[in-house]
Write a protein that holds these residues in place. Structure first.
Motif, PDB file in Angstrom:
ATOM      1  N   ASP A   1     -49.661  64.208  96.109  1.00  0.00           N
ATOM      2  CA  ASP A   1     -49.212  63.884  94.840  1.00  0.00           C
ATOM      3  C   ASP A   1     -48.103  63.025  95.081  1.00  0.00           C
ATOM      4  N   ILE A   2     -48.432  61.498  94.925  1.00  0.00           N
ATOM      5  CA  ILE A   2     -47.600  60.680  95.333  1.00  0.00           C
ATOM      6  C   ILE A   2     -47.411  59.585  94.442  1.00  0.00           C
TER       7      ILE A   2
ATOM      8  N   VAL B   1     -33.902  55.326  89.005  1.00  0.00           N
ATOM      9  CA  VAL B   1     -34.274  54.103  89.694  1.00  0.00           C
ATOM     10  C   VAL B   1     -33.250  53.145  89.190  1.00  0.00           C
TER      11      VAL B   1
ATOM     12  N   GLY C   1     -34.316  52.035  86.001  1.00  0.00           N
ATOM     13  CA  GLY C   1     -35.547  52.235  85.442  1.00  0.00           C
ATOM     14  C   GLY C   1     -35.809  52.576  84.163  1.00  0.00           C
TER      15      GLY C   1
ATOM     16  N   ALA D   1     -45.298  55.436  93.439  1.00  0.00           N
ATOM     17  CA  ALA D   1     -44.616  54.493  94.026  1.00  0.00           C
ATOM     18  C   ALA D   1     -43.178  54.248  93.699  1.00  0.00           C
TER      19      ALA D   1
ATOM     20  N   ASP E   1     -41.992  40.856  93.843  1.00  0.00           N
ATOM     21  CA  ASP E   1     -41.013  41.711  94.433  1.00  0.00           C
ATOM     22  C   ASP E   1     -39.772  41.870  93.839  1.00  0.00           C
TER      23      ASP E   1
ATOM     24  N   ARG F   1     -50.283  66.819  81.497  1.00  0.00           N
ATOM     25  CA  ARG F   1     -51.316  65.897  82.092  1.00  0.00           C
ATOM     26  C   ARG F   1     -52.477  67.067  82.401  1.00  0.00           C
TER      27      ARG F   1
ATOM     28  N   PRO G   1     -45.063  60.175  84.463  1.00  0.00           N
ATOM     29  CA  PRO G   1     -45.408  61.485  84.842  1.00  0.00           C
ATOM     30  C   PRO G   1     -44.172  61.979  85.636  1.00  0.00           C
ATOM     31  N   TYR G   2     -44.098  63.255  85.577  1.00  0.00           N
ATOM     32  CA  TYR G   2     -42.825  64.122  86.408  1.00  0.00           C
ATOM     33  C   TYR G   2     -43.709  65.427  86.782  1.00  0.00           C
TER      34      TYR G   2
HETATM   35  P1  FAD Z   1     -39.888  51.803  85.930  1.00  0.00           P
HETATM   36  O1  FAD Z   1     -39.157  50.891  85.010  1.00  0.00           O
HETATM   37  O2  FAD Z   1     -41.030  51.953  85.645  1.00  0.00           O
HETATM   38  O3  FAD Z   1     -39.686  51.196  87.218  1.00  0.00           O
HETATM   39  C1  FAD Z   1     -40.379  51.770  88.427  1.00  0.00           C
HETATM   40  C2  FAD Z   1     -41.030  50.502  89.269  1.00  0.00           C
HETATM   41  O4  FAD Z   1     -39.973  49.844  89.988  1.00  0.00           O
HETATM   42  C3  FAD Z   1     -41.870  51.211  90.266  1.00  0.00           C
HETATM   43  O5  FAD Z   1     -43.144  50.547  90.342  1.00  0.00           O
HETATM   44  C4  FAD Z   1     -41.110  50.976  91.633  1.00  0.00           C
HETATM   45  O6  FAD Z   1     -41.713  50.765  92.630  1.00  0.00           O
HETATM   46  C5  FAD Z   1     -40.105  49.777  91.294  1.00  0.00           C
HETATM   47  N1  FAD Z   1     -38.823  49.971  91.872  1.00  0.00           N
HETATM   48  C6  FAD Z   1     -38.093  50.853  91.944  1.00  0.00           C
HETATM   49  N2  FAD Z   1     -36.804  50.547  92.513  1.00  0.00           N
HETATM   50  C7  FAD Z   1     -36.968  49.346  92.471  1.00  0.00           C
HETATM   51  C8  FAD Z   1     -35.693  48.206  92.970  1.00  0.00           C
HETATM   52  N3  FAD Z   1     -34.734  48.507  93.226  1.00  0.00           N
HETATM   53  N4  FAD Z   1     -36.245  46.964  92.695  1.00  0.00           N
HETATM   54  C9  FAD Z   1     -37.397  46.647  92.427  1.00  0.00           C
HETATM   55  N5  FAD Z   1     -38.557  47.473  92.118  1.00  0.00           N
HETATM   56  C10 FAD Z   1     -38.203  48.816  92.174  1.00  0.00           C
HETATM   57  N6  FAD Z   1     -40.776  60.709  90.072  1.00  0.00           N
HETATM   58  C11 FAD Z   1     -39.578  61.607  90.169  1.00  0.00           C
HETATM   59  O7  FAD Z   1     -38.412  61.326  90.226  1.00  0.00           O
HETATM   60  N7  FAD Z   1     -39.900  62.965  90.129  1.00  0.00           N
HETATM   61  C12 FAD Z   1     -41.265  63.446  89.954  1.00  0.00           C
HETATM   62  O8  FAD Z   1     -41.120  64.684  89.968  1.00  0.00           O
HETATM   63  C13 FAD Z   1     -42.181  62.517  89.826  1.00  0.00           C
HETATM   64  N8  FAD Z   1     -43.353  63.000  89.615  1.00  0.00           N
HETATM   65  C14 FAD Z   1     -44.350  62.140  89.504  1.00  0.00           C
HETATM   66  C15 FAD Z   1     -45.852  62.586  89.513  1.00  0.00           C
HETATM   67  C16 FAD Z   1     -46.941  61.888  89.424  1.00  0.00           C
HETATM   68  C17 FAD Z   1     -48.393  62.417  89.323  1.00  0.00           C
HETATM   69  C18 FAD Z   1     -46.636  60.564  89.606  1.00  0.00           C
HETATM   70  C19 FAD Z   1     -47.827  59.352  89.370  1.00  0.00           C
HETATM   71  C20 FAD Z   1     -45.284  59.915  89.489  1.00  0.00           C
HETATM   72  C21 FAD Z   1     -44.143  60.750  89.362  1.00  0.00           C
HETATM   73  N9  FAD Z   1     -42.765  60.386  89.698  1.00  0.00           N
HETATM   74  C22 FAD Z   1     -41.947  61.168  89.658  1.00  0.00           C
HETATM   75  C23 FAD Z   1     -42.573  58.887  89.409  1.00  0.00           C
HETATM   76  C24 FAD Z   1     -42.252  58.528  88.013  1.00  0.00           C
HETATM   77  O9  FAD Z   1     -43.275  58.931  87.115  1.00  0.00           O
HETATM   78  C25 FAD Z   1     -41.572  57.258  87.576  1.00  0.00           C
HETATM   79  O10 FAD Z   1     -42.568  56.195  88.092  1.00  0.00           O
HETATM   80  C26 FAD Z   1     -40.363  57.199  88.093  1.00  0.00           C
HETATM   81  O11 FAD Z   1     -39.336  58.051  87.509  1.00  0.00           O
HETATM   82  C27 FAD Z   1     -39.761  55.602  87.511  1.00  0.00           C
HETATM   83  O12 FAD Z   1     -39.746  55.610  86.238  1.00  0.00           O
HETATM   84  P2  FAD Z   1     -38.838  54.564  85.342  1.00  0.00           P
HETATM   85  O13 FAD Z   1     -39.564  54.184  83.977  1.00  0.00           O
HETATM   86  O14 FAD Z   1     -37.529  54.913  85.294  1.00  0.00           O
HETATM   87  O15 FAD Z   1     -38.841  53.156  86.313  1.00  0.00           O
END
Ligand code: FAD
Length: 680
Positions: free
Chosen positions: A677-678, A453, A467, A680, A399, A503, A432-433
């Motif tokens: 289209d969701i 993030v 993130g 996490a 977590d 994609r 993905p976005y």
């Molecule tokens: P990462 O480093 O990969 O971290 C994200 C992970 O950390 C997730 O698992 C999340 O649950 C978790 N997390 C988030 N906040 C915290 C926290 N405070 N503490 C602990 N864990 C946490 N995103 C968009 O913003 N816009 C879009 O249009 C979009 N379209 C998408 C379309 C599809 C089909 C899919 C599958 C995803 C889409 N996403 C979209 C999500 C996107 O792909 C990324 O997952 C998101 O931007 C985070 O990426 P990151 O590498 O910055 O974060």
């Protein structure tokens, strides 16, 4: 028997998705059966053809992409022939035929073919066969097949005229400069069959064929890479056995592209809880509303370096990594992970191949125990991967999204070998976005919006972090030429670039029949694909004003009306133009609630509340009008809550029990009328 010289033609294609290329390749293949030889080239291989001096017929097969643009591999050609300095007789010698491919669903049907043709004619070229305009919207074959059928006679018809022009030209050349006579030029005027005829033909009957024979015999005096002489050319050959094939190779349609970020815009106020950014990319590929694409980002350099330091490998970061299987490994089906390239430096591996931030799985934690010397540390790691310590693992590792480096910092006596990391760290995945634009509205551009993030600091993570991908994009644009107020880049710095790929197509698309009503549920950045849907709809309405359109509903939500209402102006604009019939917005943290319709007894904080308030319309669209519902955004809470609300609404509307209502919803899902289209 005299030699024929009139059998060659030039075949050029410009192709985005391979259709024009495959038609051109088909023509080249078929040419042999018609006694012709095609010199096939892509338009961007301009070292393989020379239209300025071409005196054989030229056949063009060109597609159109985007909003009437030339395919990538025809762009330079189009640019070249559009030069204003070219005179009106530049292509006077050229005879051409052209097949244009396009799609009437898009603006500027067959624009690339039309542009090339217009320019050829302006420069004096003559058409020898009527141009074909094939429409992918109704089936290319309707035009392509009959066009191909007529092509052969057209080429054969024009060849004699061009041959007499050419022989006159050749004679002129021969008389003017016999020494400069090039046998190679004339050799490629002949097909192989004709060449054989020529060698046995003896003296030819007229001046033209005589001059050809002279050229030919000159060529045949010497063998070359591509031609042999007797005795080799007539001897029986001992050819080695064909090695067995063992690889199956296919190319994925998605192409990884490096593209410019042409615009960046902060969509939220500075005092908003989350920062949402919109980026615009310069992109030539065509995408559909609902499409998403992958962004490829590397791990942070500082994190890679820190990890390498921690493993005492920093000084070897540029060394190539050799990986092979341990001979007597007990691991079943062991193989080198496919995401590890055969030759890569340690630094590359950690930057681009391994998700170094991934939360270590229990198996990894278990393996780490073996490389930990401190007994207290060993015990705690054992606990964390044990059955008994499951709750602690969830709380402190899973977590908390703890990364390997954070774990190693907490357990300084743990020193895992490199092999363990390569075994346990998963592949670094692209993120993905969803496209938040339509290429009808923004040709050559793709926009998307994301929340940066934030992982706050905690007792396990001493420093907060962003993130991976969103933090990387944030840094990229903040260190780039953009000013968030100005949104456009300034000239002083180059535009930042990112790697993306489209994609594979999804089913998250607006209904193909525009009269079908639909509901969109997309709070926060979940609204992104719906901006694409609505822009597309608005542009299509402009070109087809007489089309009957179904109602469209959008349920949107954010925290504060004034801080993080994304695309507010666009959404209100869609309502004013009638593209969006109903916009229902709610604000979860504003006291005074939107929409003028909420009483304190029934707060409308979230999208599911608004859906319930409009239950009659929603269920009508889904259960009576054969409509569709789209849900996009947060999978953890919103999508579940919306699903629950839909079950209740169906239950109440149909007066059935919960289970039957759930079955109804499942049927909608199967029929692709409830689409999600969701993420996490
Ligand atoms: P990462 O480093 O990969 O971290 C994200 C992970 O950390 C997730 O698992 C999340 O649950 C978790 N997390 C988030 N906040 C915290 C926290 N405070 N503490 C602990 N864990 C946490 N995103 C968009 O913003 N816009 C879009 O249009 C979009 N379209 C998408 C379309 C599809 C089909 C899919 C599958 C995803 C889409 N996403 C979209 C999500 C996107 O792909 C990324 O997952 C998101 O931007 C985070 O990426 P990151 O590498 O910055 O974060």
């Amino acid at each position: 028997m005299p030699c024929e010289v009139t059998s060659r033609f030039v075949l050029l294609y410009g192709s985005q998705k391979g259709q024009a290329q495959s038609i051109a390749e088909g023509i080249a293949e078929e040419a042999k059966g018609h006694g012709l030889a095609a010199d096939l080239s892509c338009l961007d291989q301009n070292d393989k053809y020379n239209l300025e001096e071409e005196n054989s017929p030229v056949v063009f097969i060109v597609s159109t992409t985007g909003d009437g643009e030339a395919p990538d591999n025809a762009l330079q050609f189009v640019k070249r022939i559009r030069r204003k300095t070219l005179t009106s007789d530049h292509f006077k010698h050229l005879c051409y035929a052209l097949l244009a491919l396009g799609d009437t669903n898009y603006a500027n049907f067959c624009n690339c073919g039309k542009t090339i043709e217009r320019r050829l004619q302006e420069l004096g070229a003559k058409q020898f066969y009527a141009t074909g305009f094939a429409d992918d919207g109704i089936g290319l074959e309707l035009v392509v097949d009959p066009w191909l059928e007529g092509l052969w006679n057209a080429i054969k018809g024009v060849l004699p005229n061009m041959a007499s022009d050419r022989s006159a030209h050749l004679k002129e050349n021969a008389e003017e400069s016999k020494d400069l006579f090039s046998p190679d030029v004339r050799l490629n005027l002949l097909t192989i069959g004709e060449r054989q005829d020529c060698t046995s033909a003896g003296t030819a009957g007229n001046a033209e064929s005589q001059s050809r024979d002279v050229g030919l015999s000159t060529v045949l005096l010497a063998s070359s890479l591509t031609h042999s002489l007797p005795p080799l050319s007539v001897s029986a050959l001992n050819v080695p056995t064909l090695p067995p094939l063992y690889l199956k190779v296919s190319l994925q349609e998605e192409v990884l592209r490096e593209v410019n970020i042409s615009k960046a815009l902060q969509m939220t106020r500075d005092d908003s809880v989350k920062t949402a950014l919109l980026l615009e990319l310069d992109i030539s590929m065509i995408y559909q509303p609902g499409d998403s694409f992958d962004v490829y980002c590397p791990n942070r350099t500082t994190e890679v370096d820190n990890l390498l330091h921690r493993l005492s490998l920093y000084n070897q970061k540029h060394c190539l990594v050799n990986i092979s299987l341990i001979k007597d490994t007990k691991k079943k089906g062991a193989q080198v992970p496919s995401h590890i390239p055969e030759k890569a430096s340690l630094h590359f591996l950690f930057s681009w191949c391994l998700e170094i931030r991934s939360v270590p799985k229990k198996a990894f934690v278990r393996a780490l125990v073996e490389h930990t010397c401190d007994s207290v540390h060993r015990r705690r790691l054992q606990e964390l991967c044990s059955k008994q310590g499951a709750a602690d693992y969830n709380l402190y590792v899973r977590d908390a999204s703890l990364s390997l480096m954070e774990l190693l910092t907490a357990f300084p006596s743990c020193s895992p070998p490199l092999s363990l990391l390569i075994e346990h760290l998963p592949k670094l995945q692209p993120r993905p976005y969803s496209a938040a634009s339509s290429c009808l509205r923004h040709p050559g551009k793709l926009r998307f919006v994301f929340n940066v993030v934030e992982f706050p600091a905690s007792s396990e993570r001493l420093v907060k972090r962003r993130g991976l991908c969103t933090g990387w994009m944030f840094d990229l644009i903040h260190s780039g030429p953009f000013s968030m107020e100005n949104t456009e880049s300034s000239d002083s710095l180059p535009l930042p670039k990112i790697h993306v790929s489209l994609r594979s197509s999804c089913s998250f698309r607006p209904p193909s029949d525009p009269s079908v009503p639909y509901i969109m549920v997309g709070p926060g950045t979940g609204v992104a694909p719906f901006i694409g849907f609505l822009q597309h709809r608005e542009e299509t309405r402009k070109t087809h004003p007489d089309r009957v359109l179904g109602n469209t509903w959008l349920f949107y939500g954010c925290r504060h009306k004034d801080r993080d209402y994304l695309f507010r102006e666009d959404l209100e604009g869609f309502v004013s133009s009638g593209t969006l019939t109903h916009l229902k917005v709610c604000f979860s943290r504003d006291d005074a609630v939107n929409d003028g319709s909420t009483s304190s007894a029934h707060p409308t904080k979230y999208v599911q509340h608004n859906l319930r308030r409009h239950s009659r319309h929603v269920t009508d669209i889904l259960l009576k009008q054969n409509g569709v519902i789209y849900v996009c955004g947060d999978a953890k809470n919103m999508a579940k809550d919306v699903n629950e609300a839909l079950v209740e609404m169906i239950r109440d509307e149909l007066k059935v029990d919960q289970l039957d209502a759930m079955k109804h919803l499942a049927t909608l899902r199967e029929q692709k009328r409830y689409l999600q289209d969701i993420w996490a």
